[in-house]
Write an enzyme that holds these catalytic residues in place. Structure first.
Site, PDB file in Angstrom:
ATOM      1  N   THR A  85       0.842  -1.237  -0.233  1.00  0.00           N
ATOM      2  CA  THR A  85       0.006   0.185   0.054  1.00  0.00           C
ATOM      3  C   THR A  85       0.820   1.388   0.058  1.00  0.00           C
ATOM      4  OG1 THR A  85      -0.409  -0.749   2.111  1.00  0.00           O
ATOM      5  CG2 THR A  85      -2.443  -0.730   0.857  1.00  0.00           C
ATOM      6  N   THR A 107       2.261  -4.283   4.459  1.00  0.00           N
ATOM      7  CA  THR A 107       2.323  -4.270   6.060  1.00  0.00           C
ATOM      8  C   THR A 107       2.049  -5.772   6.556  1.00  0.00           C
ATOM      9  OG1 THR A 107       0.343  -3.165   6.297  1.00  0.00           O
ATOM     10  CG2 THR A 107       2.246  -1.887   6.674  1.00  0.00           C
ATOM     11  N   ASP A 108       1.238  -6.282   6.014  1.00  0.00           N
ATOM     12  CA  ASP A 108       0.658  -7.755   6.527  1.00  0.00           C
ATOM     13  C   ASP A 108       1.867  -8.515   6.957  1.00  0.00           C
ATOM     14  OD1 ASP A 108      -1.930  -6.591   6.445  1.00  0.00           O
ATOM     15  OD2 ASP A 108      -2.785  -8.386   5.428  1.00  0.00           O
ATOM     16  N   LYS A 111       3.399  -6.544  13.843  1.00  0.00           N
ATOM     17  CA  LYS A 111       2.286  -5.639  13.591  1.00  0.00           C
ATOM     18  C   LYS A 111       1.204  -5.912  14.692  1.00  0.00           C
ATOM     19  CE  LYS A 111      -1.066  -4.330   9.701  1.00  0.00           C
ATOM     20  NZ  LYS A 111      -1.355  -4.589   8.397  1.00  0.00           N
TER      21      LYS A 111
END
Lengths: 618, 395
Positions: free
Chosen positions: B65, B141-142, B218
């Protein structure tokens, strides 16, 4: 100013956009309540920067671009009634169906055609009022009709923006409240028509009974142009009775701008694109602003002398427009020589300024004092706006000032500000659902009904129908309260109590109904209603309040009391006869303190007085 | 009633049309009539200008993203930009360094896998060999923390290798991509000399945290400050908008010398989170795995019913590592009987390693050695800062 204008001859075309908050339980894209808070109740704060992004077609919206000239940091207030969705820290929940149905109901009332598949869009707004930098909006229905011959172009379902809580601070309580936006075609030709259309659409919206009421819950934008002028959108007219005035003043403004254009052209006026650095010229100035500024820049407007200072709207001059444009660069304002010498700038300084720029009396010079970068940006803005004066009226979005005049806000946004909201799935509106939506009766129809069937005075009937207490009025009448008593209590008594500082909003509808029934049933006197409601507003249950106020005066008690009063004032009554009735009535009403109905007191008193006078006869 | 607009796509049996006012609507295909089919205009792309006097940085993109855009086929956001587009979108980057860009892949991070880690490690290694003074890896980011940990183990780097992404898509004016990308460039040109993740440090646009790649996790699905250093403070921070970098005493500093690439990994490894009542048949299904990391309960436990199954796996040559699903704190299998039994059959205590870091490390360790004893010793040793000698106070 002359308001008696021939609008038809001027070619006035106006349309309105009405924004109405919906009274849903939850917000449009999260489960938070649609509750407004006091700013000082905020429980947290964060800050963000926004920047313009391209549309999916690869363009940047010009209005958004202009906002980008300054890198601005916005602060946001959060509450225990807001969540991460308002913070733009969580994707939106699916579209609130209660809100969608309310919007569709309005569309149906306006005879519109629903969109088959609704797509939520992001409308770029980077003035800080939306944490995301866009307002979510979807086209729900098109092509309706209001009043005679006025077309409704579109109806959109949108989310409300955050409320400004200070210069760069915004409060997130309002962000996300559902809003319907109704846009008419430019089909109105006089200021009065615009106001009527706004009133009528407002009435239709309130007829759904699913809209919020009160100041700020409905806002009108007005689109105006005259022949030879340009389309101007005026944002945020909150009071209905100002709409016509706003239209009138915009017509005047456009007329003046056109006159100024003609005069400029006659004078062969032009704008000198050079920005002159005149900082040294003002090194010894007595003007605090100029002295303090790191850079003082000047722009020469050839042939503009006297016109920049000309009034184009009440309390607005052409120069005010230039100042608005300059402020986009973060400067506080501008000076122009039409208004000088003043503000600590001397005639000598003005003279040397003219000399320095080789300007003559027919010219106007604009001075900008600020940091160099801001001042240069502002000078370019002034040049571009001044050059536009040669063409006429620029297309703009403007904001309303308190008195109905307007100030420049930003360029008219284009289609490039729209980008699909990828986090919300499209919604199909199927025929079955559309047909199942019930169209409520119009409030204007209700008013007629109340006059005809309930025998209310037509103006009172209209007041009841249009009031926020319509629902409770209908309940009361159904429960057997006389229409006049209900109307007087709900409109008169409550309003008076509110003016007296009583917190009438604390009285639940159910309590109101109980109070009116108690009066109707004779358990309390009608005269006692204000006192009773005053007590109920403090949180006392209705039953307790009734027994407190109505210290059950029986007819026998009353008779005894009346007798006593008559005997006390025997001489007075003997002297006046039945004419004393009014005065004595007052005394007794004071004694019973409203716990007995006035009519009852009056009839008992009449009887007792007669027999008293009989007895006294020799 | 007729409306005209531009057909954008056909999806789920509906034609999506952009009206002239900018709104999109979906209509039945039968209700549409084609007027014309205009030529698609080629997008005008601004030239990317670079200042060669500034430090040389490599941007290696994997998608995600930080650089994504709407896909009209599905209507969802996908990663479509290459590294040049990132420079175009964030002009201020050009004032910090000059960049070479290289795209390893263009995927959403949930589609990442160990063989792409290897390609990525090669890409980063080549960039440093070719003189890059720092490397920025853009990543969804996952699974960014997994990839960052993998590169940490595979590559011993003398210069900063900064992983960066964004939690809110780059196509929104409020996206965190600009601040994160600028902060990553600041970190990549700083005195740092290790693999790190640079992301928002708070919900505000005020600072970015520099996290050690093997200690970061995360911890939130959507917040900007989702990434948190676990069991230690961040190794540095980047102020915004000033982009001042400050590094913690713990941060490994930039060195001269060559990078060392050891990219072999054993993919036949798994991570299993134990839950009460989890049948022993489940770990049995991992028969054939060379390595198994268990996120056990509390101090590092599984049900005693598991002991025979795990013993069998270890006897077959697999390495079994115990970590804790508590996320905070250290494993200790010497306190209770169940734990002692696990130690007896040869389960390796994973100290205070995060379960997913232990998995990535185990893959890498088993790529370096086939010897069970040596593998166990490496798993217990602190190689890249993934194991803390002392446990921090608090959560």
């Amino acid at each position: 100013m002359d308001y008696d204008m021939d609008y038809e001859a001027l070619g006035l075309k106006a349309g309105i956009e009405i924004h109405q908050q919906l009274d849903t339980r939850e917000k449009l894209f999260c489960k938070c309540p649609t509750l407004l808070r006091d700013f000082d109740e905020h429980t947290g704060e964060f800050q963000r920067y926004l920047r313009a992004t391209e549309s999916e077609m690869g363009e940047i919206d010009r209005a958004a671009q202009e906002e980008m000239w300054q890198m601005r940091r916005f602060r946001y207030y959060t509450y225990d009634t807001t969540c991460l969705v308002e913070n733009d820290d969580e994707p939106p929940a699916p579209m609130n169906r209660e809100a969608l149905d309310a919007a569709l109901t309005v569309a149906k009332m306006l005879g519109m055609t629903p969109i088959r598949q609704v797509h939520m869009m992001r409308k770029l707004v980077i003035d800080g009022s939306n944490t995301s930098g866009f307002q979510r909006t979807a086209l729900i229905a098109i092509n309706g009709q209001v009043m005679e011959g006025c077309r409704i172009d579109t109806l959109c379902l949108e989310e409300e923006a955050a409320q400004r809580a200070g210069d760069s601070a915004f409060s997130l309580d309002r962000l996300g409240i559902p809003l319907v936006e109704i846009t008419t075609a430019p089909c109105m030709h006089t200021p009065a028509e615009v106001q009527q259309a706004a009133e009528h659409i407002g009435m239709i919206l309130r007829s759904t009974r699913s809209v919020k009421r009160g100041l700020g819950t409905i806002r009108q934008d007005v689109n105006i142009s005259i022949r030879g002028g340009a389309r101007v959108e005026i944002k945020g007219v909150q009071e209905l009775n100002l709409i016509a005035e706003v239209v009138r003043r915009e017509v005047i403004r456009q007329q003046h701008l056109l006159t100024i254009r003609d005069e400029l052209n006659t004078r062969n006026a032009s704008v000198d694109e050079t920005v002159h650095d005149v900082t040294s010229l003002f090194s010894g100035t007595g003007s605090a602003i100029l002295k303090r500024a790191p850079a003082v820049l000047a722009v020469r407007l050839r042939g503009y002398g006297g016109l920049v200072g000309r009034e184009i709207q009440p309390r607005r001059r052409l120069g005010s427009e230039y100042a608005d444009y300059a402020r986009k660069c973060g400067v506080g304002g501008i000076f122009h020589t039409d208004e000088l010498p003043a503000y600590g700038i001397t005639a000598d300084e003005v003279r040397s300024l003219f000399e320095h720029l080789q300007a003559d009396d027919g010219d106007c010079i604009v001075i900008i004092a600020a940091g160099r970068e801001k001042a240069e940006c502002a000078a370019r803005q002034v040049i571009s706006r001044a050059a536009y004066a040669l063409e006429g009226v620029p297309e703009e979005t403007r904001r309303m000032l308190e008195d109905g005049s307007t100030a420049y806000m930003r360029p008219l946004p284009g289609a490039a500000r729209m980008y699909p909201e990828t986090d919300v799935l499209p919604v199909i509106i199927d025929t079955e659902h559309w047909e199942s939506l019930v169209v409520p009766e119009l409030l204007s129809g209700k008013a007629e009904q109340f006059a005809d069937r309930l025998g209310l005075d037509p103006s009172l009937a209209r007041q009841v129908a249009f009031s926020e207490r319509l629902m409770i009025f209908e309940c009361a009448v159904d429960a057997g309260v006389k229409p006049n008593l209900a109307a007087r209590t709900l409109l008169g008594t409550l309003t008076e109590l509110r003016r007296d500082g009583v917190q009438v909003e604390n009285i639940a509808d159910d309590a109101l109904l109980q109070v009116m029934l108690a009066a109707e049933g004779g358990r309390v006197a009608k005269e006692a209603l204000p006192e009773l409601l005053r007590v109920v507003a403090t949180g006392v249950p209705v039953e307790d309040a009734v027994s407190q106020t109505a210290t059950a005066v029986t007819t026998d008690d009353l008779r005894a009391m009346v007798r006593h009063v008559l005997e006390d004032r025997a001489d007075f009554i003997r002297g006046r006869g039945m004419a004393a009735l009014g005065a004595i009535m007052g005394v007794i009403m004071k004694e019973v303190r409203g716990s007995v109905d006035g009519e009852v007191v009056s009839s008992v008193l009449r009887e007792e007085m007669r027999s008293f006078l009989e007895e006294e006869k020799p | 009633m007729e409306l005209t607009g531009t057909c954008i796509t056909e999806r789920d049996g509906m034609i999506v049309i952009k009206l002239d006012n900018g709104y999109n609507i979906g209509v039945d295909p039968s209700a549409c009539r084609w007027l014309e089919r205009p030529e698609a205009a080629a997008p005008r792309l601004a030239e990317v200008l670079q200042d060669p006097a500034l430090p040389g940085i490599a941007i290696i993109s994997t998608g995600g993203t930080i650089a994504s855009r709407i896909d009209y086929r599905t209507g969802a956001v996908t990663s479509q930009f290459n590294a040049d587009d990132i420079l175009r979108a964030i002009p201020r980057l050009a004032a910090i360094a000059h960049y070479r860009t290289h795209q390893v892949c263009n995927i959403l991070s949930e589609n990442m896998n160990p063989s792409i880690w290897q390609e990525l490690a090669h890409g980063v290694y080549d960039a440093i060999k070719n003189g890059a003074e720092g490397v920025i890896v853009t990543h969804g980011t996952d699974t960014m923390a997994y990839s960052a940990a993998a590169i940490s183990f595979m590559l011993d780097t003398p210069v900063p290798v900064i992983f960066v992404g964004s939690q809110r898509s780059a196509d929104r004016p409020s996206s965190d991509n600009v601040m994160n990308a600028l902060s990553s460039a600041a970190a990549a040109t700083s005195p740092l000399g290790e693999v790190a993740v640079v992301m928002h440090g708070s919900p505000s646009d005020d600072w970015c945290a520099i996290h050690r790649a093997v200690r970061v996790r995360k911890m939130h699905t959507s917040r900007r400050d989702a990434f948190q250093s676990m069991g230690m403070p961040p190794i540095g921070r980047v102020g915004y908008p000033d982009l001042d970098v400050s590094l913690d005493m713990e941060a490994r500093l930039r060195r001269t010398g060559e990078p060392l690439l050891q990219d072999r990994i054993e993919e036949r490894c798994a991570l299993l989170q134990f839950y009460p009542g989890m049948p022993p048949s489940l770990p049995d299904a991992f028969d054939g795995c060379r390595g198994l990391v268990i996120a056990g309960t509390g101090l590092g436990h599984v049900s005693t019913t598991w002991t025979p199954v795990l013993r069998g796996m270890i006897e077959d040559g697999a390495t079994v590592v115990m970590t804790s699903q508590c996320m905070h704190g250290r494993v200790c299998d010497r306190v209770y009987d169940t734990g002692r039994d696990l130690l007896k059959i040869g389960v390796v205590e994973g100290e205070d390693m995060l379960p997913e870091v232990a998995l990535v490390k185990l893959m890498w360790v088993l790529g370096q050695t086939r010897d069970q004893e040596e593998a166990a010793a490496m798993m217990r040793a602190d190689l890249r800062g993934e194991i803390r000698r002392c446990s921090a106070h608090g959560l």
